[in-house]
Design an enzyme around this catalytic site. Structure first.
Site, PDB file in Angstrom:
ATOM      1  N   GLY A 112       0.738  -1.082  -0.136  1.00 18.59           N
ATOM      2  CA  GLY A 112      -0.050   0.026  -0.064  1.00 18.59           C
ATOM      3  C   GLY A 112       0.845   1.480  -0.090  1.00 18.59           C
ATOM      4  N   GLY A 114       1.837   3.318   2.358  1.00 17.14           N
ATOM      5  CA  GLY A 114       2.885   3.201   3.392  1.00 17.14           C
ATOM      6  C   GLY A 114       4.207   2.278   3.051  1.00 17.14           C
ATOM      7  CB  ILE A 137      -8.785  -4.430   1.973  1.00 16.62           C
ATOM      8  CG1 ILE A 137      -8.316  -4.020   3.271  1.00 16.62           C
ATOM      9  CG2 ILE A 137      -8.193  -5.913   1.685  1.00 16.62           C
ATOM     10  CD1 ILE A 137      -9.045  -4.597   4.425  1.00 16.62           C
ATOM     11  CG  ASP A 138      -7.420   0.202   3.475  1.00 16.46           C
ATOM     12  OD1 ASP A 138      -8.274  -0.496   4.083  1.00 16.46           O
ATOM     13  OD2 ASP A 138      -6.309   0.679   4.067  1.00 16.46           O
ATOM     14  NE  ARG A 173     -32.268  -9.308  17.523  1.00 13.99           N
ATOM     15  CZ  ARG A 173     -31.714 -10.531  17.871  1.00 13.99           C
ATOM     16  NH1 ARG A 173     -31.044 -11.142  17.038  1.00 13.99           N
ATOM     17  NH2 ARG A 173     -32.087 -11.174  18.690  1.00 13.99           N
ATOM     18  NE  ARG A 182      -4.602   3.437   5.628  1.00 13.16           N
ATOM     19  CZ  ARG A 182      -3.484   3.459   5.220  1.00 13.16           C
ATOM     20  NH1 ARG A 182      -2.451   3.088   5.421  1.00 13.16           N
ATOM     21  NH2 ARG A 182      -3.369   4.102   3.778  1.00 13.16           N
ATOM     22  CD  GLN A 281     -13.731  -5.863   6.554  1.00 12.98           C
ATOM     23  OE1 GLN A 281     -14.072  -5.002   5.815  1.00 12.98           O
ATOM     24  NE2 GLN A 281     -13.431  -5.990   7.723  1.00 12.98           N
TER      25      GLN A 281
END
Length: 355
Positions: A112, A114, A137-138, A173, A182, A281
């Protein structure tokens, strides 16, 4: 040509598909040697370097497998590497020397923003030839419409909503689903539309709880005594994000789903339940789109190496693989635009954002 590949940062579905594609293209297309580095840059700290020679035979059967056969890590910044006593020190030069010890001519880094930024800094320090492949995944890396792992994470979240829909209707419900992402709401937005959510809360669109509750009450008045609420993990409640400190002293998102559920119960009286998907995930077999994009990225990255076009990262745009400067991709954080077509689609379907 001796080519290295590593997977860095959090794991996701599709990483093995990348490793397979890089190996097949490098060996069959160009006759390169391919070395898989273990646990990202940690493998370059070992002496001898922790790496495995990859071959077409060694990557058989991994296309559909989740995780990464090379393993990965999202801890241990080489420029501030943690010691057992809690102190940190710069070990970047050891990693640079590991690259040289293995005799690499180029490196493909899968990560990613970073991870890729750290790899680029190492490459500049050591004179490495580096090509990047975006995985997160973000889906928040700039200049690419799709990163490896995103589609699989969305599929998991959508399947969860499908299951929660049934039990929500059965018990009248409000079901709150907390998803990863993130600082970006791409998973929540995409899965929320695909899974028929009634409310989607993302960090890019500020919400007010009275409006969230009004949506739920509106559904009640229309005879729909249940609701599905999707919450991205970095959404703020009372002006702050919900975090906790893990065993390594790092701050992690967590708890917003429970906070939102309590507020909904308080203002509507509805029975609420919370599901936090967390690392579910990240795991599991990659969906077809992630396998295809991972394969396309792997082939394109090797082609860039063969063309000696380094300091680039591949991306996906308009059903084509493109490549852009690595520093531009790392610097361009891609959040959800409040005017994004998917946001407009959700609003058109009657989905509320609480704004």
């Amino acid at each position: 040509m001796r080519l290295g590949i590593l997977t860095s940062g959090g794991d996701c579905a599709g990483l093995n598909a990348v490793i397979r594609a890089v190996t097949l293209r490098a060996v069959h297309g160009y006759g390169f040697e391919v070395y898989g580095l273990h646990e990202a840059t940690h493998g370059l700290l070992q002496r001898p370097v922790a790496a495995t020679l990859l071959s077409p035979d060694s990557v058989k059967g991994i296309l559909h497998q989740g995780g990464t056969i090379l393993r990965t890590t999202n801890r241990g910044n080489p420029f501030a590497y943690p010691g057992p006593d809690g102190s940190t020190r710069d070990r970047s030069q050891e990693i640079v020397e590991g690259y040289r010890e293995l005799g690499l001519d180029a490196l493909i880094g899968v990560g990613g923003d970073g991870s890729l930024a750290i790899l680029r800094r190492l490459a500049r320090q050591g004179g490495w030839n580096l090509v990047g492949i975006p995985k997160t995944i973000d889906n928040d890396l700039g200049h690419t419409e799709q990163s490896v792992g995103f589609s699989s994470a969305v599929t998991v979240a959508t399947e969860a909503l499908d299951r929660l829909h049934v039990t929500a209707a059965s018990h009248n419900r409000v079901m709150v689903l907390e998803v990863m992402g993130r600082d970006a709401g791409h998973i929540a937005l995409t899965a929320g539309i695909a899974g028929g959510a009634d409310v989607i809360l993302i960090p890019e669109i500020q919400h007010a709880m009275d409006k969230v509750c009004a949506k739920i009450e509106e559904r009640r008045r229309s005879g729909r005594n249940f609701s599905l609420v999707v919450v991205a993990e970095s959404v703020r409640s009372d002006g702050v994000t919900r975090t906790y400190t893990d065993a390594h002293g790092q701050s992690r998102y967590g708890g917003i789903g429970q906070a939102i559920a309590q507020e909904i119960a308080g203002c509507t009286g509805a029975e609420t339940r919370v599901t936090v998907l967390g690392h579910v995930q990240r795991g599991g077999s990659p969906v077809p789109l992630d396998r295809v994009i991972a394969s396309a990225f792997g082939v394109a990255a090797v082609d860039l190496v063969a063309q000696k076009r380094f300091d680039r990262v591949v991306g996906w745009r308009a059903r084509q693989v493109i490549d852009v400067p690595l520093d531009e991709a790392c610097a361009a954080f891609k959040a959800v635009d409040p005017g994004d077509p998917l946001v407009r689609t959700a609003r058109g379907l009657g989905i509320a954002f609480g704004d």
